[in-house]
Design a protein around this motif. Structure first.
Motif, PDB file in Angstrom:
ATOM      1  N   SER A  24      -6.021  -8.992  19.184  1.00 21.91           N
ATOM      2  CA  SER A  24      -5.531 -10.249  19.768  1.00 21.91           C
ATOM      3  C   SER A  24      -4.565 -10.042  20.925  1.00 21.91           C
ATOM      4  O   SER A  24      -3.621 -10.798  21.106  1.00 21.91           O
ATOM      5  CB  SER A  24      -4.892 -11.139  18.688  1.00 21.91           C
ATOM      6  N   ASN A  25      -4.787  -9.008  21.726  1.00 25.69           N
ATOM      7  CA  ASN A  25      -3.883  -8.712  22.833  1.00 25.69           C
ATOM      8  C   ASN A  25      -4.564  -8.851  24.196  1.00 25.69           C
ATOM      9  O   ASN A  25      -5.777  -8.777  24.306  1.00 25.69           O
ATOM     10  CB  ASN A  25      -3.316  -7.295  22.700  1.00 25.69           C
ATOM     11  N   LYS A  26      -3.727  -9.059  25.203  1.00 27.55           N
ATOM     12  CA  LYS A  26      -4.182  -9.086  26.592  1.00 27.55           C
ATOM     13  C   LYS A  26      -3.077  -8.510  27.459  1.00 27.55           C
ATOM     14  O   LYS A  26      -1.919  -8.959  27.408  1.00 27.55           O
ATOM     15  CB  LYS A  26      -4.502 -10.529  27.027  1.00 27.55           C
ATOM     16  N   THR A  27      -3.412  -7.506  28.233  1.00 30.04           N
ATOM     17  CA  THR A  27      -2.428  -6.867  29.115  1.00 30.04           C
ATOM     18  C   THR A  27      -2.016  -7.816  30.234  1.00 30.04           C
ATOM     19  O   THR A  27      -2.867  -8.451  30.869  1.00 30.04           O
ATOM     20  CB  THR A  27      -2.998  -5.570  29.706  1.00 30.04           C
ATOM     21  N   ILE A  28      -0.714  -7.896  30.458  1.00 24.11           N
ATOM     22  CA  ILE A  28      -0.164  -8.683  31.557  1.00 24.11           C
ATOM     23  C   ILE A  28       0.036  -7.770  32.765  1.00 24.11           C
ATOM     24  O   ILE A  28      -0.430  -8.058  33.859  1.00 24.11           O
ATOM     25  CB  ILE A  28       1.189  -9.326  31.160  1.00 24.11           C
ATOM     26  N   PHE A  29       0.758  -6.667  32.535  1.00 25.95           N
ATOM     27  CA  PHE A  29       1.002  -5.656  33.563  1.00 25.95           C
ATOM     28  C   PHE A  29       0.708  -4.281  32.987  1.00 25.95           C
ATOM     29  O   PHE A  29       1.022  -4.020  31.822  1.00 25.95           O
ATOM     30  CB  PHE A  29       2.476  -5.619  33.992  1.00 25.95           C
ATOM     31  N   ALA A  30       0.158  -3.416  33.793  1.00 27.38           N
ATOM     32  CA  ALA A  30       0.025  -2.004  33.431  1.00 27.38           C
ATOM     33  C   ALA A  30       0.422  -1.212  34.664  1.00 27.38           C
ATOM     34  O   ALA A  30      -0.203  -1.344  35.719  1.00 27.38           O
ATOM     35  CB  ALA A  30      -1.390  -1.679  32.993  1.00 27.38           C
ATOM     36  N   THR A  31       1.484  -0.444  34.522  1.00 31.77           N
ATOM     37  CA  THR A  31       1.939   0.397  35.630  1.00 31.77           C
ATOM     38  C   THR A  31       1.806   1.850  35.190  1.00 31.77           C
ATOM     39  O   THR A  31       1.313   2.127  34.098  1.00 31.77           O
ATOM     40  CB  THR A  31       3.412   0.097  35.982  1.00 31.77           C
ATOM     41  N   ASN A  32       2.276   2.758  36.004  1.00 36.29           N
ATOM     42  CA  ASN A  32       2.232   4.158  35.600  1.00 36.29           C
ATOM     43  C   ASN A  32       3.354   4.505  34.624  1.00 36.29           C
ATOM     44  O   ASN A  32       3.474   5.657  34.208  1.00 36.29           O
ATOM     45  CB  ASN A  32       2.249   5.088  36.817  1.00 36.29           C
ATOM     46  N   GLU A  33       4.154   3.519  34.217  1.00 35.94           N
ATOM     47  CA  GLU A  33       5.199   3.756  33.227  1.00 35.94           C
ATOM     48  C   GLU A  33       5.121   2.827  32.022  1.00 35.94           C
ATOM     49  O   GLU A  33       5.487   3.225  30.921  1.00 35.94           O
ATOM     50  CB  GLU A  33       6.577   3.633  33.875  1.00 35.94           C
ATOM     51  N   TYR A  34       4.665   1.575  32.212  1.00 33.63           N
ATOM     52  CA  TYR A  34       4.685   0.605  31.123  1.00 33.63           C
ATOM     53  C   TYR A  34       3.392  -0.180  31.020  1.00 33.63           C
ATOM     54  O   TYR A  34       2.703  -0.410  32.019  1.00 33.63           O
ATOM     55  CB  TYR A  34       5.829  -0.410  31.308  1.00 33.63           C
TER      56      TYR A  34
END
Length: 175
Positions: A24-34
């Motif tokens: 039940s998840n959806k990524t909001i932001f994905a960076t090279n750290e978080y």
């Protein structure tokens, strides 16, 4: 890197249909750290995720429970998160995030490259013995955890029978 900014309410409204079990998840932001994601409920997972980095949980609406296995003592504990509550699960701590109907939470994890190996574990519901473990590289958090759970669900007739007590465990809790 430039500043990342969104209308959080609009993001949730536009993506609510994607917040479906098993994770039940959806990524909001994905960076090279978080990795920052929104997670909704309900779900009924019985797996315990093991991540080599810490995870931050903030409950926005409703109720969630983060069941953990203390990596030192092996003790099973339950952390209840009502709206406004937060928790940090330390690295290498098996944890089982259960979300109640109507709940909404924010989860932040460290980005993990291919040198990090995640695990999904299933423990016996009766005797707490480890009954099944799957290791994987979490390249895409929206896909890889759900696929690992679904793979265990497809094969749970054999993999989730406890060798200690014979109990047949499920990949999902009965609702």
């Amino acid at each position: 890197m430039s500043v990342l900014s969104i209308d959080f309410g609009k993001f949730i409204e536009e993506n609510k249909h994607l917040l479906v079990p098993p994770v039940s998840n959806k990524t909001i932001f994905a960076t090279n750290e978080y990795i920052v994601m929104v997670v909704g409920g309900p779900n009924s997972r019985t797996d315990y995720h093991v991540n080599q980095t810490e995870e931050f949980f903030y409950q926005l609406e409703g109720k969630a429970e983060v069941n953990i296995v203390d990596p030192v003592t092996g003790e099973f504990r339950n952390i209840v998160l009502d709206a406004g509550k937060m928790a940090i699960v330390p690295a290498n701590t098996p944890h089982n995030p259960v979300r109640h109907a109507g709940s909404l939470g924010l989860v932040v994890e460290r980005f993990r490259g291919t040198e990090y190996v995640d695990q999904m574990r299933w423990y016996c519901a009766k005797c707490k013995h480890l009954v099944h473990k799957v290791e994987f590289v979490c390249d895409n958090i929206d896909r890889d955890i759900a696929n690992t759970i679904e793979g265990a669900k497809a094969n749970d007739f054999a993999a989730l029978i406890c060798s200690e007590c014979g109990h047949h465990n499920k990949t999902y809790r009965e609702q």
